[in-house]
Design a protein around this motif. Structure first.
Motif, PDB file in Angstrom:
ATOM      1  N   GLY A  30       1.102   3.763  -8.307  1.00  0.00           N
ATOM      2  CA  GLY A  30       0.521   3.477  -6.996  1.00  0.00           C
ATOM      3  C   GLY A  30      -0.446   2.320  -6.993  1.00  0.00           C
ATOM      4  N   ALA A  31      -0.565   1.566  -8.081  1.00  0.00           N
ATOM      5  CA  ALA A  31      -1.500   0.445  -8.146  1.00  0.00           C
ATOM      6  C   ALA A  31      -1.020  -0.699  -7.248  1.00  0.00           C
ATOM      7  CB  ALA A  31      -1.637  -0.047  -9.582  1.00  0.00           C
ATOM      8  N   MET A  32      -1.974  -1.494  -6.777  1.00  0.00           N
ATOM      9  CA  MET A  32      -1.650  -2.648  -5.937  1.00  0.00           C
ATOM     10  C   MET A  32      -1.112  -3.764  -6.812  1.00  0.00           C
ATOM     11  SD  MET A  32      -1.858  -3.410  -2.643  1.00  0.00           S
ATOM     12  CE  MET A  32      -3.152  -2.314  -2.075  1.00  0.00           C
ATOM     13  N   LEU A  33      -0.028  -4.377  -6.354  1.00  0.00           N
ATOM     14  CA  LEU A  33       0.596  -5.476  -7.065  1.00  0.00           C
ATOM     15  C   LEU A  33       0.643  -6.702  -6.170  1.00  0.00           C
ATOM     16  CD1 LEU A  33       3.688  -3.577  -8.556  1.00  0.00           C
ATOM     17  CD2 LEU A  33       1.475  -3.968  -9.661  1.00  0.00           C
ATOM     18  N   TRP A  34       0.460  -7.890  -6.774  1.00  0.00           N
ATOM     19  CA  TRP A  34       0.600  -9.157  -6.068  1.00  0.00           C
ATOM     20  C   TRP A  34       1.801  -9.874  -6.662  1.00  0.00           C
ATOM     21  CZ3 TRP A  34      -3.824  -6.605  -6.707  1.00  0.00           C
ATOM     22  CH2 TRP A  34      -4.716  -6.543  -5.635  1.00  0.00           C
ATOM     23  N   VAL A  35       2.812 -10.110  -5.848  1.00  0.00           N
ATOM     24  CA  VAL A  35       4.069 -10.682  -6.327  1.00  0.00           C
ATOM     25  C   VAL A  35       4.145 -12.133  -5.884  1.00  0.00           C
ATOM     26  CG1 VAL A  35       6.575 -10.508  -6.319  1.00  0.00           C
ATOM     27  CG2 VAL A  35       5.176  -8.423  -6.190  1.00  0.00           C
TER      28      VAL A  35
ATOM     29  N   SER B 165      -9.473  -5.086   2.917  1.00  0.00           N
ATOM     30  CA  SER B 165      -8.905  -4.431   1.729  1.00  0.00           C
ATOM     31  C   SER B 165      -8.961  -2.902   1.828  1.00  0.00           C
ATOM     32  CB  SER B 165      -9.623  -4.903   0.460  1.00  0.00           C
ATOM     33  OG  SER B 165     -10.979  -4.478   0.447  1.00  0.00           O
ATOM     34  N   ARG B 166      -9.841  -2.360   2.678  1.00  0.00           N
ATOM     35  CA  ARG B 166      -9.890  -0.919   2.887  1.00  0.00           C
ATOM     36  C   ARG B 166      -8.583  -0.383   3.479  1.00  0.00           C
ATOM     37  NH1 ARG B 166     -15.445  -1.073   6.456  1.00  0.00           N
ATOM     38  NH2 ARG B 166     -16.986  -1.266   4.778  1.00  0.00           N
ATOM     39  N   TYR B 167      -7.848  -1.259   4.180  1.00  0.00           N
ATOM     40  CA  TYR B 167      -6.672  -0.818   4.930  1.00  0.00           C
ATOM     41  C   TYR B 167      -5.348  -1.195   4.271  1.00  0.00           C
ATOM     42  CZ  TYR B 167     -10.028  -0.031   8.676  1.00  0.00           C
ATOM     43  OH  TYR B 167     -11.090   0.416   9.420  1.00  0.00           O
ATOM     44  N   ARG B 168      -5.397  -1.967   3.185  1.00  0.00           N
ATOM     45  CA  ARG B 168      -4.154  -2.494   2.612  1.00  0.00           C
ATOM     46  C   ARG B 168      -3.187  -1.396   2.191  1.00  0.00           C
ATOM     47  NH1 ARG B 168      -6.582  -6.892  -1.501  1.00  0.00           N
ATOM     48  NH2 ARG B 168      -7.209  -4.919  -2.439  1.00  0.00           N
ATOM     49  N   GLU B 169      -3.689  -0.428   1.459  1.00  0.00           N
ATOM     50  CA  GLU B 169      -2.797   0.610   0.949  1.00  0.00           C
ATOM     51  C   GLU B 169      -2.165   1.399   2.099  1.00  0.00           C
ATOM     52  OE1 GLU B 169      -2.900   4.534  -2.005  1.00  0.00           O
ATOM     53  OE2 GLU B 169      -4.537   3.057  -2.035  1.00  0.00           O
ATOM     54  N   ARG B 170      -2.955   1.709   3.126  1.00  0.00           N
ATOM     55  CA  ARG B 170      -2.419   2.465   4.249  1.00  0.00           C
ATOM     56  C   ARG B 170      -1.411   1.645   5.041  1.00  0.00           C
ATOM     57  NH1 ARG B 170      -7.926   4.426   6.920  1.00  0.00           N
ATOM     58  NH2 ARG B 170      -6.579   5.544   8.377  1.00  0.00           N
ATOM     59  N   LEU B 171      -1.650   0.350   5.137  1.00  0.00           N
ATOM     60  CA  LEU B 171      -0.676  -0.512   5.801  1.00  0.00           C
ATOM     61  C   LEU B 171       0.653  -0.514   5.058  1.00  0.00           C
ATOM     62  CD1 LEU B 171      -2.996  -3.554   6.604  1.00  0.00           C
ATOM     63  CD2 LEU B 171      -1.851  -2.137   8.315  1.00  0.00           C
ATOM     64  N   LEU B 172       0.592  -0.647   3.756  1.00  0.00           N
ATOM     65  CA  LEU B 172       1.824  -0.655   2.965  1.00  0.00           C
ATOM     66  C   LEU B 172       2.546   0.679   3.061  1.00  0.00           C
ATOM     67  CD1 LEU B 172       0.542  -2.573  -0.189  1.00  0.00           C
ATOM     68  CD2 LEU B 172       2.148  -3.433   1.517  1.00  0.00           C
TER      69      LEU B 172
END
Length: 523
Positions: free
Chosen positions: A481-486, A380-387
């Motif tokens: 910029g919040a994380m969303l789960w679709v 989860s540390r890398y999710r935002e950077r991956l996106l």
């Protein structure tokens, strides 16, 4: 209980070592080396004849069949064991003492009783669960059992053994993660599955989405060579050096009692998800459906667990060679990994590929599906950077995936991802035991195949599609910029979640604390 949680508990209890003392293994004694039977020795066995029946004239090719559904994959193992005439070589990280584990061991015992030479190699971490059975099997004619990197502490519950073994950390933290089953040096099964109920849709709580390959041709000899390398390595100990073995009559009574109540096989439909009859049906009729292709076997060397230099452990590893395939991608990379922790090195590779115009897709477990929340915390540390790098990230949902009937009948259980696959440019596929994380890169030994086949890659994409109803798509909210789960339903309609599926704030804080002391390469 998984290795990461066990390791952390043992670590935290390490202060007690001064009170209980550390255990150690007896000195290593080399065993007479053995090897898989030569091609000429097995050429006239029924399995060898069937395996080569439709082999193309082009030399050096291997045949493949995907084993996507659990009962099909398990029955294939039992079927091959029933038809073995010369040899069975089995190598597993986990071989659980449950319905499938006991049925598997019974099949090996029955083969040995017919005169088939059986070599069973299990990793030493979970081996204590069944050491009494392994000791009983080891005194049967034609049957030999060895452990890879056994724990120095030889008695007590597993957490206690781990704690008492911390004085020799290499014996605790470095594991043989390989999965391999070779029969008559003619047909092999390898991939992501261990031998336990949850890998074959028999768990009542949670079952794994996983995949294996049935292999024939050139690659089988190479897989057998990797088994021989491990079997004869200095990292392996025979059962007789680890535990007293019983008299043969007592051993037979012990095995009879363990195996008596078991069914002979698992129910599977007449045709699998790819429209193919069972392996048993095909073998009974004298043929196999196979996709023929060039392939390379990737295997870490057994002494990898002795490498204290991370770069030396990484060099020429299964991870290094698989990442080289990703680096060479031109159009698309689709990575399926239950435990995905790219690290800074992997993130840089992904960002470089994205800049080159390569489409990257990652499918891993959602928090509510994973059995390794610590790994999920590292990922989860890398999710935002991956996106932000343009990677499409999907997470398999525990309840969502049961809607996808292609992946098996989950009954009342939930689903978890365990397959380890990468498809590169739609024409090259890695499948094996390797996760895309630091543990596979630096600590564990791994095994896999690179197969050059558009047909096989297309079959896999037919089975696992990130855009299907079984996974959440991760996005960043354009406003804040919040994380969303679709979530998508079967008709394609979308439901957007702002809260992480399966989030428990208390557990999240617990894992955050653990991640402050646990190095990332141990995830």
């Amino acid at each position: 209980m998984q290795i990461r949680a066990l390791l952390l508990r043992a670590w935290l209890l390490g202060v007690l070592l001064v009170l209980v003392g550390c255990a150690s293994l007896p000195p290593f004694e080399a065993q007479p080396p053995t090897s898989a039977p030569a091609v000429a020795e097995v050429a006239q066995t029924p399995l060898a004849r069937i395996a080569r029946a439709d082999r193309p004239e082009t030399p050096g090719l291997s045949g493949f069949r995907l084993l996507a559904q659990g009962p099909t994959a398990f029955n294939a193992r039992l079927t091959l064991a029933e038809r073995a005439q010369k040899s069975i070589d089995a190598q597993y990280y986990i071989l659980q003492r449950d319905v499938t584990g006991l049925a598997f061991l019974r099949g090996l015992r029955e083969a040995a009783a017919r005169g088939v030479r059986v070599r069973l190699l299990v990793d030493g971490l979970y081996a204590p669960i069944s050491e009494d059975l392994y000791a009983a099997l080891a005194v049967q004619p034609n049957f030999e059992v060895r452990q890879f990197n056994p724990l120095p502490a030889r008695s007590g519950p597993l957490p206690w053994r781990l704690m008492r073994s911390l004085g020799e950390l290499r014996h605790v933290n470095r594991r043989m993660h390989n999965k391999l089953f070779v029969v008559d040096n003619s047909l092999a099964i390898t991939g992501g599955r261990n031998v336990a109920d949850e890998y074959f849709m028999l768990s009542g709580t949670a079952n794994f989405v996983d995949i294996d390959l049935l292999v024939s041709g050139q690659a089988v000899g190479e897989l057998s060579q990797t088994f021989d390398d491990y079997w004869n390595s200095a990292e392996v100990r025979p059962m007789a050096s680890l535990q007293p073995v019983p008299e043969r009559e007592e051993a037979a009574r012990r095995l009879d009692a363990a195996f008596a109540p078991l069914a002979r096989d698992l129910y599977e439909p007449g045709l699998d998800v790819l429209g193919l009859p069972s392996v048993k049906t095909q073998l009974d009729q004298g043929w196999l459906t196979q996709v023929w292709a060039d392939a390379r076997v990737l295997a870490d060397f057994p002494a990898k667990i002795r490498q204290d230099d991370p770069e030396a452990a990484f060099a020429d590893s299964v991870t290094q060679r698989t990442l080289a395939q990703v680096q060479g991608a031109r159009d698309e990379v689709f990575i399926v990994s239950p435990y995905f922790v790219p690290g800074e090195r992997g993130l840089a590779l992904v960002e470089d590929a994205s800049r080159r115009g390569v489409r990257l897709v990652v499918l891993t477990n959602a928090l509510n599906a994973t059995d390794e929340t610590l790994v999920y915390g590292g990922y989860s540390r890398y999710r935002e950077r991956l996106l932000k790098a343009g990677v499409k990230v999907y997470e398999l949902g525990a309840e969502l995936v049961v809607r996808d009937r292609r992946l098996g009948n989950f009954k009342s259980s939930t689903g978890r991802l365990h397959a380890k696959v990468a498809v590169i440019d739609g024409r090259r596929m890695f499948i094996g035991s390797m996760n895309f994380d630091g543990r596979s890169a630096w600590l564990n030994t791994e095994l896999g195949l690179i197969v050059e086949s558009t047909e096989l890659a297309a079959q896999f994409r037919q089975l696992i599609d990130e855009r299907g109803p079984g996974a959440y798509e991760l996005r960043l909210d354009e406003a804040d910029g919040a994380m969303l789960w679709v979530e998508r339903d079967i008709d394609g309609a979308e439901t957007v979640r702002r809260q992480e599926p399966g989030l428990n704030p208390l557990y999240r804080f617990r894992d955050w604390l653990m991640l402050q002391v646990l190095p990332e390469e141990m995830l």
